[in-house]
Design an enzyme around this catalytic site. Structure first.
Site, PDB file in Angstrom:
ATOM      1  N   SER A  68       0.829  -1.205   0.000  1.00  0.00           N
ATOM      2  CA  SER A  68       0.000   0.000   0.000  1.00  0.00           C
ATOM      3  C   SER A  68       0.866   1.259   0.000  1.00  0.00           C
ATOM      4  O   SER A  68       1.765   1.397   0.827  1.00  0.00           O
ATOM      5  CB  SER A  68      -0.886   0.037   1.252  1.00  0.00           C
ATOM      6  OG  SER A  68      -1.757  -1.052   1.262  1.00  0.00           O
ATOM      7  N   HIS A  90      -4.031   0.557  -4.563  1.00  0.00           N
ATOM      8  CA  HIS A  90      -3.520  -0.628  -5.270  1.00  0.00           C
ATOM      9  C   HIS A  90      -4.084  -0.613  -6.693  1.00  0.00           C
ATOM     10  O   HIS A  90      -5.289  -0.503  -6.876  1.00  0.00           O
ATOM     11  CB  HIS A  90      -3.949  -1.917  -4.565  1.00  0.00           C
ATOM     12  CG  HIS A  90      -3.165  -2.190  -3.323  1.00  0.00           C
ATOM     13  ND1 HIS A  90      -2.140  -3.102  -3.277  1.00  0.00           N
ATOM     14  CD2 HIS A  90      -3.242  -1.652  -2.090  1.00  0.00           C
ATOM     15  CE1 HIS A  90      -1.638  -3.120  -2.059  1.00  0.00           C
ATOM     16  NE2 HIS A  90      -2.285  -2.253  -1.315  1.00  0.00           N
ATOM     17  N   TYR A 130      -8.548  -9.668   3.652  1.00  0.00           N
ATOM     18  CA  TYR A 130      -9.710  -8.919   4.145  1.00  0.00           C
ATOM     19  C   TYR A 130     -10.662  -8.474   3.039  1.00  0.00           C
ATOM     20  O   TYR A 130     -11.777  -8.044   3.292  1.00  0.00           O
ATOM     21  CB  TYR A 130      -9.291  -7.713   5.009  1.00  0.00           C
ATOM     22  CG  TYR A 130      -8.462  -6.665   4.289  1.00  0.00           C
ATOM     23  CD1 TYR A 130      -9.019  -5.817   3.342  1.00  0.00           C
ATOM     24  CD2 TYR A 130      -7.110  -6.515   4.578  1.00  0.00           C
ATOM     25  CE1 TYR A 130      -8.249  -4.863   2.693  1.00  0.00           C
ATOM     26  CE2 TYR A 130      -6.338  -5.572   3.942  1.00  0.00           C
ATOM     27  CZ  TYR A 130      -6.914  -4.754   2.993  1.00  0.00           C
ATOM     28  OH  TYR A 130      -6.154  -3.818   2.342  1.00  0.00           O
ATOM     29  N   GLU A 131     -10.215  -8.566   1.787  1.00  0.00           N
ATOM     30  CA  GLU A 131     -11.115  -8.218   0.681  1.00  0.00           C
ATOM     31  C   GLU A 131     -12.182  -9.300   0.464  1.00  0.00           C
ATOM     32  O   GLU A 131     -13.104  -9.109  -0.319  1.00  0.00           O
ATOM     33  CB  GLU A 131     -10.310  -8.011  -0.607  1.00  0.00           C
ATOM     34  CG  GLU A 131      -9.386  -6.800  -0.533  1.00  0.00           C
ATOM     35  CD  GLU A 131      -8.465  -6.693  -1.736  1.00  0.00           C
ATOM     36  OE1 GLU A 131      -8.951  -6.313  -2.818  1.00  0.00           O
ATOM     37  OE2 GLU A 131      -7.269  -6.999  -1.606  1.00  0.00           O
ATOM     38  N   ALA A 166       3.158  -1.956   3.741  1.00  0.00           N
ATOM     39  CA  ALA A 166       3.036  -0.863   4.705  1.00  0.00           C
ATOM     40  C   ALA A 166       2.711  -1.519   6.032  1.00  0.00           C
ATOM     41  O   ALA A 166       1.930  -2.473   6.083  1.00  0.00           O
ATOM     42  CB  ALA A 166       1.916   0.075   4.290  1.00  0.00           C
ATOM     43  N   MET A 185      -1.216  -6.358   7.290  1.00  0.00           N
ATOM     44  CA  MET A 185      -2.340  -7.210   6.876  1.00  0.00           C
ATOM     45  C   MET A 185      -2.010  -8.036   5.631  1.00  0.00           C
ATOM     46  O   MET A 185      -2.904  -8.356   4.847  1.00  0.00           O
ATOM     47  CB  MET A 185      -3.571  -6.334   6.599  1.00  0.00           C
ATOM     48  CG  MET A 185      -3.963  -5.436   7.764  1.00  0.00           C
ATOM     49  SD  MET A 185      -5.282  -4.311   7.327  1.00  0.00           S
ATOM     50  CE  MET A 185      -5.296  -3.223   8.759  1.00  0.00           C
ATOM     51  N   ASN A 226       3.040   4.229  10.236  1.00  0.00           N
ATOM     52  CA  ASN A 226       2.484   4.868  11.433  1.00  0.00           C
ATOM     53  C   ASN A 226       3.041   4.174  12.658  1.00  0.00           C
ATOM     54  O   ASN A 226       3.478   3.037  12.587  1.00  0.00           O
ATOM     55  CB  ASN A 226       0.947   4.761  11.426  1.00  0.00           C
ATOM     56  CG  ASN A 226       0.495   3.320  11.261  1.00  0.00           C
ATOM     57  OD1 ASN A 226       0.591   2.756  10.170  1.00  0.00           O
ATOM     58  ND2 ASN A 226       0.036   2.714  12.328  1.00  0.00           N
ATOM     59  N   HIS A 239      -6.085   4.915   6.861  1.00  0.00           N
ATOM     60  CA  HIS A 239      -5.502   4.438   5.601  1.00  0.00           C
ATOM     61  C   HIS A 239      -4.816   5.594   4.866  1.00  0.00           C
ATOM     62  O   HIS A 239      -3.802   5.404   4.197  1.00  0.00           O
ATOM     63  CB  HIS A 239      -6.586   3.804   4.722  1.00  0.00           C
ATOM     64  CG  HIS A 239      -6.049   3.160   3.469  1.00  0.00           C
ATOM     65  ND1 HIS A 239      -5.139   2.129   3.504  1.00  0.00           N
ATOM     66  CD2 HIS A 239      -6.292   3.403   2.157  1.00  0.00           C
ATOM     67  CE1 HIS A 239      -4.839   1.767   2.250  1.00  0.00           C
ATOM     68  NE2 HIS A 239      -5.524   2.529   1.419  1.00  0.00           N
TER      69      HIS A 239
HETATM   70  N1  HPA Z   1      -1.740  -1.991  11.492  1.00  0.00           N
HETATM   71  C1  HPA Z   1      -1.959  -2.929  10.548  1.00  0.00           C
HETATM   72  N2  HPA Z   1      -1.664  -2.772   9.284  1.00  0.00           N
HETATM   73  C2  HPA Z   1      -1.085  -1.625   8.913  1.00  0.00           C
HETATM   74  C3  HPA Z   1      -0.813  -0.613   9.840  1.00  0.00           C
HETATM   75  C4  HPA Z   1      -1.148  -0.799  11.196  1.00  0.00           C
HETATM   76  O1  HPA Z   1      -0.953   0.058  12.070  1.00  0.00           O
HETATM   77  N3  HPA Z   1      -0.243   0.414   9.161  1.00  0.00           N
HETATM   78  C5  HPA Z   1      -0.156   0.001   7.858  1.00  0.00           C
HETATM   79  N4  HPA Z   1      -0.673  -1.220   7.719  1.00  0.00           N
END
Ligand code: HPA
Length: 278
Positions: free
Chosen positions: A33, A64, A88-89, A116, A217, A241, A253
């Site tokens: 991502s 994406h 999760y999709e 990410a 994820m 993050n 997101h």
């Molecule tokens: N948690 C889960 N998936 C993620 C996060 C997060 O904080 N940041 C980017 N993908």
């Protein structure tokens, strides 16, 4: 689509790709991502939309794109997945990892996987890049191992070893390239969750206690499938993050996509350097 993907279905996709390009990639690259930018620098690129491939799932996530970009990076033939498929999709684990099966049936020996992730290690800051040294398969522990179902004996054994999910020599290479380029490279353990909800503060404290440095994820199922077929794997997490261990901040997101802009050039430098020596 049936629950488990057959070799014949994988090979149908491979045939379609081979009818579009004669390039034989040496590495498959999965972009996470906010990290899609690298696909745009592929030279002599052939684009194949997932929607044009038989039996192929389509990525529905904002950020994406949803296509293979096959061409050259640093003069090396590569297959880049611009947009990955997430559990999760609503797809099955077989669908999520189908692109890796396609790489294997194309004879691609190595995979570079990026994502990410939230930084669980207290020292990690948004914008950091982390070399993944190992992973925690929390999805698999809850019954979602992508190897469940009939084993594809032509690719790998029923009970594959996972003692080295991430290739040590590739890790060493990534370290030296980061150093040469003045990039601070963090290192640590990635834990894969299903999502799509972000973690609660208690989830995150639990993950930290379990030894996680970053949480995301994706990636873990893809790496298990890659190792089943003995591909060598390099994994890089872009820390988008800080994990919110005390509940004082909110994760979105949008911030994940935004952090990707700082992370992409660093990840690109490392990937280009590794490819040169691959
Ligand atoms: N948690 C889960 N998936 C993620 C996060 C997060 O904080 N940041 C980017 N993908």
């Amino acid at each position: 689509m049936q629950n488990y993907i057959s070799l014949a279905q994988i090979d149908e996709i491979v045939q379609t790709i081979k009818s579009r390009t004669s390039i034989q990639p040496i590495a498959g690259i999965i972009l996470g991502s906010g990290l899609n930018g690298l696909a745009d620098s592929v030279q002599k690129a052939v684009h194949i939309a997932y929607a044009d491939l038989p039996n192929f799932p389509v990525s529905t996530v904002h950020g994406h794109v949803g296509r293979f970009v096959i061409g050259e990076l640093e003069g090396k033939p590569v297959l880049v997945m611009q947009g990955r498929i997430h559990y999760y999709e609503g797809y099955t684990m077989g669908q999520v990892t189908l692109p890796v099966r396609v790489m294997q049936r194309m004879g691609i020996p190595s995979m570079i996987v990026t994502n990410a992730a939230g930084g669980v290690h207290p020292d990690f800051e948004p914008g950091d890049v982390m070399l993944i040294t190992d992973q925690i398969n929390l999805m698999g522990m809850s019954g979602l191992n992508p190897l469940m179902g009939p084993n594809l004996d032509e690719i790998g054994p029923r009970f594959p070893d996972m003692s080295q999910p991430y290739d040590r020599a590739y890790g060493e290479l990534a370290r030296s390239i980061a150093k040469e380029n003045g990039i601070t490279l963090r290192e640590g353990i990635y834990v894969g969750l299903c999502g799509p909800s972000f973690e609660s503060p208690a989830d995150l404290r639990f993950l930290r206690l379990a030894g996680a440095d970053a949480v995301g994820m994706s990636t873990v199922p893809e790496v298990i499938i890659a190792r089943h077929g003995n591909m060598r794997v390099l994994g890089l997490s872009g820390i988008s993050n800080k994990a919110n261990l005390d509940g004082s901040t909110v994760t979105t997101h949008e911030e994940v996509i935004e952090a990707g802009k700082v992370i992409t050039p660093k990840v690109e430098k490392i990937i280009r350097g590794v490819l040169r020596d691959m």
